[in-house]
Motif scaffolding. Structure first.
Motif, PDB file in Angstrom:
ATOM      1  N   MET A   1      10.717  13.921  24.492  1.00  0.00           N
ATOM      2  CA  MET A   1      11.352  15.171  24.135  1.00  0.00           C
ATOM      3  C   MET A   1      11.831  15.843  25.418  1.00  0.00           C
ATOM      4  O   MET A   1      11.042  16.113  26.298  1.00  0.00           O
ATOM      5  CB  MET A   1      10.336  16.026  23.384  1.00  0.00           C
ATOM      6  CG  MET A   1      10.888  17.325  22.916  1.00  0.00           C
ATOM      7  SD  MET A   1       9.756  18.161  21.785  1.00  0.00           S
ATOM      8  CE  MET A   1       9.833  17.071  20.387  1.00  0.00           C
ATOM      9  N   ASP A   2      13.125  16.115  25.500  1.00  0.00           N
ATOM     10  CA  ASP A   2      13.706  16.689  26.712  1.00  0.00           C
ATOM     11  C   ASP A   2      13.796  18.210  26.673  1.00  0.00           C
ATOM     12  O   ASP A   2      14.099  18.836  27.676  1.00  0.00           O
ATOM     13  CB  ASP A   2      15.110  16.108  26.939  1.00  0.00           C
ATOM     14  CG  ASP A   2      15.055  14.618  27.254  1.00  0.00           C
ATOM     15  OD1 ASP A   2      14.028  14.170  27.796  1.00  0.00           O
ATOM     16  OD2 ASP A   2      16.028  13.917  26.949  1.00  0.00           O
ATOM     17  N   LYS A   3      13.570  18.789  25.544  1.00  0.00           N
ATOM     18  CA  LYS A   3      13.699  20.223  25.357  1.00  0.00           C
ATOM     19  C   LYS A   3      12.563  20.955  26.071  1.00  0.00           C
ATOM     20  O   LYS A   3      11.398  20.566  25.952  1.00  0.00           O
ATOM     21  CB  LYS A   3      13.624  20.498  23.857  1.00  0.00           C
ATOM     22  CG  LYS A   3      14.265  21.766  23.424  1.00  0.00           C
ATOM     23  CD  LYS A   3      14.058  22.037  21.935  1.00  0.00           C
ATOM     24  CE  LYS A   3      14.751  21.034  21.053  1.00  0.00           C
ATOM     25  NZ  LYS A   3      14.674  21.447  19.632  1.00  0.00           N
ATOM     26  N   THR A 108       2.068  21.133  28.301  1.00  0.00           N
ATOM     27  CA  THR A 108       3.078  20.307  28.955  1.00  0.00           C
ATOM     28  C   THR A 108       3.955  19.662  27.893  1.00  0.00           C
ATOM     29  O   THR A 108       3.621  19.672  26.696  1.00  0.00           O
ATOM     30  CB  THR A 108       2.432  19.191  29.806  1.00  0.00           C
ATOM     31  OG1 THR A 108       1.922  18.175  28.930  1.00  0.00           O
ATOM     32  CG2 THR A 108       1.315  19.735  30.694  1.00  0.00           C
ATOM     33  N   ARG A 109       5.042  19.070  28.290  1.00  0.00           N
ATOM     34  CA  ARG A 109       5.918  18.387  27.329  1.00  0.00           C
ATOM     35  C   ARG A 109       5.251  17.144  26.760  1.00  0.00           C
ATOM     36  O   ARG A 109       5.705  16.589  25.770  1.00  0.00           O
ATOM     37  CB  ARG A 109       7.257  18.054  27.977  1.00  0.00           C
ATOM     38  CG  ARG A 109       8.058  19.332  28.230  1.00  0.00           C
ATOM     39  CD  ARG A 109       9.464  19.163  28.682  1.00  0.00           C
ATOM     40  NE  ARG A 109       9.972  17.823  28.742  1.00  0.00           N
ATOM     41  CZ  ARG A 109      10.836  17.388  29.621  1.00  0.00           C
ATOM     42  NH1 ARG A 109      11.288  18.211  30.543  1.00  0.00           N
ATOM     43  NH2 ARG A 109      11.271  16.162  29.612  1.00  0.00           N
ATOM     44  N   GLN A 110       4.152  16.721  27.350  1.00  0.00           N
ATOM     45  CA  GLN A 110       3.399  15.574  26.831  1.00  0.00           C
ATOM     46  C   GLN A 110       2.216  16.023  25.963  1.00  0.00           C
ATOM     47  O   GLN A 110       1.484  15.194  25.444  1.00  0.00           O
ATOM     48  CB  GLN A 110       2.865  14.709  27.982  1.00  0.00           C
ATOM     49  CG  GLN A 110       3.946  14.004  28.788  1.00  0.00           C
ATOM     50  CD  GLN A 110       4.719  14.948  29.700  1.00  0.00           C
ATOM     51  OE1 GLN A 110       4.158  15.820  30.345  1.00  0.00           O
ATOM     52  NE2 GLN A 110       6.029  14.784  29.730  1.00  0.00           N
ATOM     53  N   GLY A 111       2.009  17.317  25.825  1.00  0.00           N
ATOM     54  CA  GLY A 111       0.877  17.848  25.061  1.00  0.00           C
ATOM     55  C   GLY A 111      -0.037  18.654  25.969  1.00  0.00           C
ATOM     56  O   GLY A 111       0.377  19.111  27.034  1.00  0.00           O
ATOM     57  N   PHE A 112      -1.269  18.829  25.543  1.00  0.00           N
ATOM     58  CA  PHE A 112      -2.222  19.634  26.292  1.00  0.00           C
ATOM     59  C   PHE A 112      -2.622  18.960  27.601  1.00  0.00           C
ATOM     60  O   PHE A 112      -2.835  17.755  27.652  1.00  0.00           O
ATOM     61  CB  PHE A 112      -3.514  19.843  25.485  1.00  0.00           C
ATOM     62  CG  PHE A 112      -3.355  20.698  24.260  1.00  0.00           C
ATOM     63  CD1 PHE A 112      -2.992  22.024  24.365  1.00  0.00           C
ATOM     64  CD2 PHE A 112      -3.599  20.171  23.002  1.00  0.00           C
ATOM     65  CE1 PHE A 112      -2.864  22.820  23.241  1.00  0.00           C
ATOM     66  CE2 PHE A 112      -3.485  20.950  21.869  1.00  0.00           C
ATOM     67  CZ  PHE A 112      -3.118  22.272  21.984  1.00  0.00           C
TER      68      PHE A 112
END
Length: 187
Positions: A1-3, A108-112
Protein backbone atom coordinates in the motif's frame (compact mmCIF):
# COMPACT_ATOMS: atom_id res chain seq x y z
CA UNK A 1 0.00 0.00 0.00
CA UNK A 2 1.59 3.26 -1.14
CA UNK A 3 -0.94 5.61 0.41
CA UNK A 4 0.25 7.58 3.49
CA UNK A 5 -1.63 6.71 6.68
CA UNK A 6 -3.15 10.19 6.75
CA UNK A 7 -4.88 9.52 3.43
CA UNK A 8 -6.27 6.09 4.25
CA UNK A 9 -9.99 5.55 4.86
CA UNK A 10 -11.17 4.34 8.25
CA UNK A 11 -11.87 0.94 6.73
CA UNK A 12 -8.32 0.70 5.38
CA UNK A 13 -6.89 1.79 8.75
CA UNK A 14 -9.03 -0.71 10.66
CA UNK A 15 -7.92 -3.50 8.34
CA UNK A 16 -4.24 -2.60 8.76
CA UNK A 17 -4.60 -1.95 12.51
CA UNK A 18 -7.14 -4.45 13.91
CA UNK A 19 -8.22 -4.71 17.51
CA UNK A 20 -5.75 -7.06 19.18
CA UNK A 21 -5.93 -7.95 22.85
CA UNK A 22 -3.12 -9.56 24.78
CA UNK A 23 -2.48 -10.83 28.27
CA UNK A 24 -1.16 -8.25 30.72
CA UNK A 25 2.53 -7.49 30.12
CA UNK A 26 4.93 -6.17 32.74
CA UNK A 27 6.70 -4.17 30.00
CA UNK A 28 3.70 -1.87 29.52
CA UNK A 29 4.59 0.12 32.65
CA UNK A 30 8.20 0.41 31.46
CA UNK A 31 7.14 1.47 27.96
CA UNK A 32 4.94 4.17 29.48
CA UNK A 33 7.78 5.44 31.67
CA UNK A 34 10.25 5.54 28.78
CA UNK A 35 7.77 7.39 26.57
CA UNK A 36 6.87 9.77 29.42
CA UNK A 37 10.55 10.67 29.63
CA UNK A 38 10.69 11.21 25.86
CA UNK A 39 7.63 13.46 25.98
CA UNK A 40 9.00 15.36 28.98
CA UNK A 41 12.20 16.03 27.06
CA UNK A 42 10.29 17.14 23.93
CA UNK A 43 8.06 19.47 25.96
CA UNK A 44 10.66 20.66 28.46
CA UNK A 45 9.67 23.89 30.08
CA UNK A 46 5.95 23.36 29.44
CA UNK A 47 3.54 23.19 32.39
CA UNK A 48 2.12 19.73 31.71
CA UNK A 49 0.91 16.69 33.59
CA UNK A 50 1.48 13.28 32.00
CA UNK A 51 -0.48 10.17 33.04
CA UNK A 52 -0.71 6.53 31.96
CA UNK A 53 -4.35 5.79 31.09
CA UNK A 54 -6.27 3.13 29.20
CA UNK A 55 -6.39 -0.61 29.80
CA UNK A 56 -2.61 -1.07 29.91
CA UNK A 57 -2.73 1.09 33.06
CA UNK A 58 -5.24 -1.26 34.71
CA UNK A 59 -3.45 -4.08 36.50
CA UNK A 60 -3.93 -7.72 35.55
CA UNK A 61 -6.33 -7.39 32.61
CA UNK A 62 -6.07 -8.16 28.93
CA UNK A 63 -5.66 -5.03 26.82
CA UNK A 64 -4.78 -3.74 23.41
CA UNK A 65 -0.97 -3.54 23.61
CA UNK A 66 -1.14 0.20 23.02
CA UNK A 67 0.06 2.59 25.70
CA UNK A 68 -2.39 5.46 26.18
CA UNK A 69 -0.84 8.63 27.55
CA UNK A 70 -2.77 11.67 28.71
CA UNK A 71 -1.01 15.05 28.53
CA UNK A 72 -2.88 17.81 30.34
CA UNK A 73 -2.13 21.44 29.53
CA UNK A 74 -3.19 24.65 31.28
CA UNK A 75 -5.93 26.72 29.61
CA UNK A 76 -3.43 29.25 28.28
CA UNK A 77 -0.92 26.73 26.88
CA UNK A 78 -0.40 26.82 23.10
CA UNK A 79 -2.05 23.50 22.18
CA UNK A 80 -1.26 23.83 18.47
CA UNK A 81 2.40 24.54 19.20
CA UNK A 82 2.67 21.58 21.55
CA UNK A 83 1.01 19.38 18.93
CA UNK A 84 3.61 20.49 16.38
CA UNK A 85 6.43 19.72 18.79
CA UNK A 86 5.05 16.21 19.25
CA UNK A 87 4.61 15.75 15.49
CA UNK A 88 8.22 16.84 14.98
CA UNK A 89 9.13 14.29 17.67
CA UNK A 90 7.68 11.40 15.68
CA UNK A 91 3.98 11.40 16.50
CA UNK A 92 1.23 11.38 13.86
CA UNK A 93 -1.72 13.70 14.49
CA UNK A 94 -4.85 11.63 13.94
CA UNK A 95 -7.57 14.08 14.94
CA UNK A 96 -8.15 17.26 16.80
CA UNK A 97 -10.52 19.90 18.06
CA UNK A 98 -9.84 23.14 19.88
CA UNK A 99 -9.29 21.39 23.23
CA UNK A 100 -8.52 17.77 22.31
CA UNK A 101 -5.85 16.39 20.00
CA UNK A 102 -5.08 12.70 19.42
CA UNK A 103 -1.65 11.60 18.26
CA UNK A 104 -0.22 8.16 17.58
CA UNK A 105 3.23 6.66 17.39
CA UNK A 106 4.07 3.16 16.24
CA UNK A 107 1.70 2.96 13.30
CA UNK A 108 3.49 2.06 10.08
CA UNK A 109 2.37 1.24 6.55
CA UNK A 110 3.20 -2.38 7.40
CA UNK A 111 1.00 -2.37 10.54
CA UNK A 112 1.83 -1.92 14.21
CA UNK A 113 5.42 -1.38 15.34
CA UNK A 114 6.65 -3.26 18.42
CA UNK A 115 5.67 -0.32 20.65
CA UNK A 116 2.53 1.67 19.97
CA UNK A 117 1.40 4.82 21.76
CA UNK A 118 -1.76 6.94 21.71
CA UNK A 119 -1.27 10.42 23.12
CA UNK A 120 -4.32 12.37 24.24
CA UNK A 121 -3.51 16.08 24.40
CA UNK A 122 -6.10 17.89 26.52
CA UNK A 123 -6.76 20.86 28.76
CA UNK A 124 -6.15 20.37 32.47
CA UNK A 125 -9.15 18.78 34.16
CA UNK A 126 -10.32 16.84 31.08
CA UNK A 127 -9.22 13.55 32.61
CA UNK A 128 -12.11 11.18 33.32
CA UNK A 129 -9.79 8.32 32.34
CA UNK A 130 -7.84 8.83 35.58
CA UNK A 131 -10.97 8.17 37.63
CA UNK A 132 -11.83 5.05 35.63
CA UNK A 133 -8.25 3.71 35.82
CA UNK A 134 -8.01 4.13 39.57
CA UNK A 135 -11.52 2.79 40.22
CA UNK A 136 -10.69 -0.37 38.27
CA UNK A 137 -7.30 -0.78 39.96
CA UNK A 138 -8.92 -0.48 43.39
CA UNK A 139 -11.53 -3.13 42.47
CA UNK A 140 -9.85 -6.15 40.85
CA UNK A 141 -13.13 -8.10 40.50
CA UNK A 142 -14.69 -5.19 38.62
CA UNK A 143 -11.56 -4.86 36.46
CA UNK A 144 -11.99 -8.55 35.55
CA UNK A 145 -15.61 -7.81 34.59
CA UNK A 146 -14.31 -5.07 32.28
CA UNK A 147 -11.79 -7.53 30.87
CA UNK A 148 -14.58 -10.05 30.15
CA UNK A 149 -16.55 -7.36 28.33
CA UNK A 150 -13.51 -6.44 26.22
CA UNK A 151 -12.79 -10.07 25.38
CA UNK A 152 -16.42 -10.64 24.36
CA UNK A 153 -16.24 -7.70 21.94
CA UNK A 154 -12.81 -8.42 20.48
CA UNK A 155 -13.50 -10.68 17.51
CA UNK A 156 -16.91 -9.14 16.78
CA UNK A 157 -15.29 -5.71 16.36
CA UNK A 158 -11.78 -6.74 15.28
CA UNK A 159 -11.89 -4.40 12.28
CA UNK A 160 -14.27 -1.80 13.73
CA UNK A 161 -12.50 0.32 16.33
CA UNK A 162 -15.47 2.68 16.74
CA UNK A 163 -17.82 -0.26 17.29
CA UNK A 164 -15.48 -1.77 19.87
CA UNK A 165 -15.15 1.51 21.74
CA UNK A 166 -18.87 2.24 21.48
CA UNK A 167 -19.81 -1.14 22.92
CA UNK A 168 -17.72 -0.40 26.04
CA UNK A 169 -19.03 3.13 26.54
CA UNK A 170 -21.92 2.39 28.91
CA UNK A 171 -19.64 0.39 31.24
CA UNK A 172 -16.92 3.04 31.20
CA UNK A 173 -19.36 5.92 31.78
CA UNK A 174 -21.14 4.11 34.62
CA UNK A 175 -17.96 3.40 36.58
CA UNK A 176 -16.35 6.74 35.79
CA UNK A 177 -19.41 8.46 37.27
CA UNK A 178 -19.26 6.26 40.38
CA UNK A 179 -15.53 6.95 40.73
CA UNK A 180 -16.04 10.71 40.44
CA UNK A 181 -18.84 10.63 43.01
CA UNK A 182 -16.68 8.64 45.40
CA UNK A 183 -13.35 10.36 44.80
CA UNK A 184 -14.59 13.92 44.29
CA UNK A 185 -11.92 16.26 42.98
CA UNK A 186 -8.99 13.92 43.65
CA UNK A 187 -7.19 15.07 40.53
Amino acid sequence: MDKPLSEMTLEELWELFPIILSEPQSCWKDWYEEERQTITALLRGEDIRISHIGSTAIRHIWAKPIIDILIELPEDAPMAGIKETLVNGGYICMSGTENRISLNKGYTRQGFAERVFHVHLRRRGDHDELYFRDYMNERPALAKEYERLKLSLWKKHEHDRDGYTGAKTAFVKKYTALAKAELGSKY
